[in-house]
Design an enzyme around this catalytic site. Structure first.
Site, PDB file in Angstrom:
ATOM      1  N   ARG A  26       0.815  -1.213   0.000  1.00  0.00           N
ATOM      2  CA  ARG A  26       0.000   0.000   0.000  1.00  0.00           C
ATOM      3  C   ARG A  26       0.854   1.269   0.000  1.00  0.00           C
ATOM      4  NH1 ARG A  26      -5.266  -0.426   2.114  1.00  0.00           N
ATOM      5  NH2 ARG A  26      -6.289  -2.235   1.175  1.00  0.00           N
ATOM      6  N   GLY A  27       2.139   1.141   0.191  1.00  0.00           N
ATOM      7  CA  GLY A  27       3.011   2.305   0.280  1.00  0.00           C
ATOM      8  C   GLY A  27       3.382   2.872  -1.075  1.00  0.00           C
ATOM      9  N   LEU A  28       4.227   3.880  -1.038  1.00  0.00           N
ATOM     10  CA  LEU A  28       4.667   4.555  -2.264  1.00  0.00           C
ATOM     11  C   LEU A  28       5.282   3.576  -3.254  1.00  0.00           C
ATOM     12  CD1 LEU A  28       5.523   7.056  -3.959  1.00  0.00           C
ATOM     13  CD2 LEU A  28       7.559   7.194  -2.494  1.00  0.00           C
ATOM     14  N   SER A 121      17.868   2.116   0.415  1.00  0.00           N
ATOM     15  CA  SER A 121      17.847   3.562   0.223  1.00  0.00           C
ATOM     16  C   SER A 121      19.266   4.053  -0.023  1.00  0.00           C
ATOM     17  CB  SER A 121      17.273   4.245   1.468  1.00  0.00           C
ATOM     18  OG  SER A 121      17.529   5.628   1.456  1.00  0.00           O
ATOM     19  N   CYS A 123      20.615   6.380   1.374  1.00  0.00           N
ATOM     20  CA  CYS A 123      21.221   6.882   2.614  1.00  0.00           C
ATOM     21  C   CYS A 123      22.180   5.870   3.227  1.00  0.00           C
ATOM     22  CB  CYS A 123      20.158   7.275   3.618  1.00  0.00           C
ATOM     23  SG  CYS A 123      19.296   5.879   4.373  1.00  0.00           S
ATOM     24  N   PRO A 177      17.298   2.495  -4.188  1.00  0.00           N
ATOM     25  CA  PRO A 177      16.784   3.641  -4.932  1.00  0.00           C
ATOM     26  C   PRO A 177      17.259   4.970  -4.382  1.00  0.00           C
ATOM     27  CG  PRO A 177      15.120   2.838  -3.426  1.00  0.00           C
ATOM     28  CD  PRO A 177      16.278   1.880  -3.344  1.00  0.00           C
ATOM     29  N   THR A 178      17.263   5.960  -5.234  1.00  0.00           N
ATOM     30  CA  THR A 178      17.486   7.329  -4.806  1.00  0.00           C
ATOM     31  C   THR A 178      16.190   7.837  -4.187  1.00  0.00           C
ATOM     32  OG1 THR A 178      18.273   9.485  -5.554  1.00  0.00           O
ATOM     33  CG2 THR A 178      16.806   8.284  -7.043  1.00  0.00           C
ATOM     34  N   ASN A 179      16.039   9.159  -4.017  1.00  0.00           N
ATOM     35  CA  ASN A 179      14.822   9.727  -3.437  1.00  0.00           C
ATOM     36  C   ASN A 179      13.636   9.452  -4.356  1.00  0.00           C
ATOM     37  OD1 ASN A 179      16.035  11.448  -1.123  1.00  0.00           O
ATOM     38  ND2 ASN A 179      17.239  12.022  -2.910  1.00  0.00           N
ATOM     39  N   ARG A 223      19.880  16.901  -4.799  1.00  0.00           N
ATOM     40  CA  ARG A 223      19.195  15.629  -4.642  1.00  0.00           C
ATOM     41  C   ARG A 223      18.742  15.091  -6.003  1.00  0.00           C
ATOM     42  NH1 ARG A 223      21.345  16.025  -0.588  1.00  0.00           N
ATOM     43  NH2 ARG A 223      20.545  15.896   1.564  1.00  0.00           N
ATOM     44  N   ASP A 283      20.771  20.954   6.710  1.00  0.00           N
ATOM     45  CA  ASP A 283      20.669  20.659   5.287  1.00  0.00           C
ATOM     46  C   ASP A 283      20.690  19.162   5.002  1.00  0.00           C
ATOM     47  OD1 ASP A 283      20.357  23.032   3.876  1.00  0.00           O
ATOM     48  OD2 ASP A 283      22.500  23.485   3.904  1.00  0.00           O
TER      49      ASP A 283
END
Length: 326
Positions: A26-28, A121, A123, A177-179, A223, A283
């Site tokens: 159900r998420g993005l 991610s 990150c 994945p990136t953003n 980004r 930032d």
């Protein structure tokens, strides 16, 4: 046929009739993957909401996978959030994600799941990694402190899939994945990532006729943004064309400043006021651009431009503004 059967696994077209479990459907990302799989002809895509199945509950996860017996899994479920949420609740981001990953991956081993794609991610990479960031930058430097707990959990997931490959010979893979952005994103003022937060902020300002919008930081960090539908297409492509222990970066190969993305979003939603920057706020990482050479070698490149993706996402947000996640 899996490598654990004593045969060499060769990537190829997945069985469209096999049971395919999408954790976090159900998420993005998960919802985009479900859309992509159904469009590709998969007839038995399954999933459970967090209310129906708490992936942090080990016994329930084992029972569910034992019942549905999926042949394929995409692990897209995770506790996610922006700088504020990550820096405020690091224990939650570490503990919840570790439990989700460990339970699903262990249960997948126990049920002989042939093909698993673990999603992480960008990150995971060091704060000051050379740009663009290559996959071999992993574990070569200090993490960004505002999301290090989440990053450590995702790094553990990568190592978990690699360990499964070594110990059981299963052809599992990881994609970083990136953003990401798109339909079904989290637009909460306190829990969202930068792009959906900006969409909501500028849209509300445009609707109210506000004269200004204030954003965190200086606006100078760069980004990279990838539409969730592109991410879903990349995941299916990798599951059918890539088999290796190293995680694969998934992105566009280009980036923009936060200031630029804010200006573009303002234009898309029709905001006519001024943008101010609260430089007392952090930032985050100065730049996060992924090297997508490995992905390109596997035969995939992003198709949705940032402008098109933003227009589609804002349109979805307008259609669903009364029911988006708070």
């Amino acid at each position: 046929m899996t490598a654990s059967d004593g045969l060499t696994y060769t990537p190829g077209e997945l069985d469209r009739d096999a049971t395919f479990y999408v954790a976090g459907h159900r998420g993005l990302v998960g919802s985009a993957i479900v859309r992509r799989l159904e469009a590709a002809g998969f007839s038995n895509v399954v999933g459970k909401t967090s209310k129906e199945l708490d992936l942090k509950d080990r016994d329930d996860v084992f029972a569910y996978l034992g019942e549905v017996k999926p042949r394929y899994i995409v692990l897209a479920a995770a506790k996610v959030g922006g700088i504020l949420a990550n820096s405020t609740y690091p224990v939650d981001f570490l503990s919840d994600n570790m439990r989700i990953q460990t339970n699903v991956l262990d249960a997948a081993v126990a049920n002989d799941v042939e093909r698993v794609a673990f999603l992480g991610s960008s990150c995971i990479y060091p704060k000051f990694a050379d740009q663009p960031i290559r996959e071999d930058s992993l574990l070569t430097g200090h993490l960004e402190p505002t999301n290090d707990a989440y990053a450590i959990a995702k790094i553990a997931g990568i190592l978990h899939t690699q360990a499964v490959r070594r110990q059981y010979g299963l052809p599992w893979i990881s994609a970083m994945p990136t953003n990401l952005y798109g339909p079904n994103d989290n637009f909460s003022p306190k829990g969202s990532h930068v792009l959906p937060a900006l969409i909501r902020r500028y849209d509300e300002a445009a609707r109210s006729g506000a004269s200004s919008v204030t954003n965190w930081g200086t606006g100078t960090p760069r980004r990279e943004f990838l539409h969730a539908d592109d991410m879903a297409d990349a995941v299916l492509h990798l599951m059918e064309h890539y088999d290796g222990p190293e995680q694969v970066n998934v992105g566009t190969g280009s980036d923009v400043t936060i200031r630029e993305i804010a200006e573009t979003i303002g234009e898309v939603v029709g905001f006519e006021g001024e943008t101010e920057w609260d430089t007392s706020k952090p930032d985050g990482t100065p730049q996060k651009l992924l090297d997508v050479s490995k992905l390109a070698e596997a035969g995939w490149t992003a198709q949705i431009s940032l402008q098109e993706g933003l227009e589609r996402t804002v349109a979805w947000y307008h259609d669903n503004v009364d029911r988006v996640r708070e």
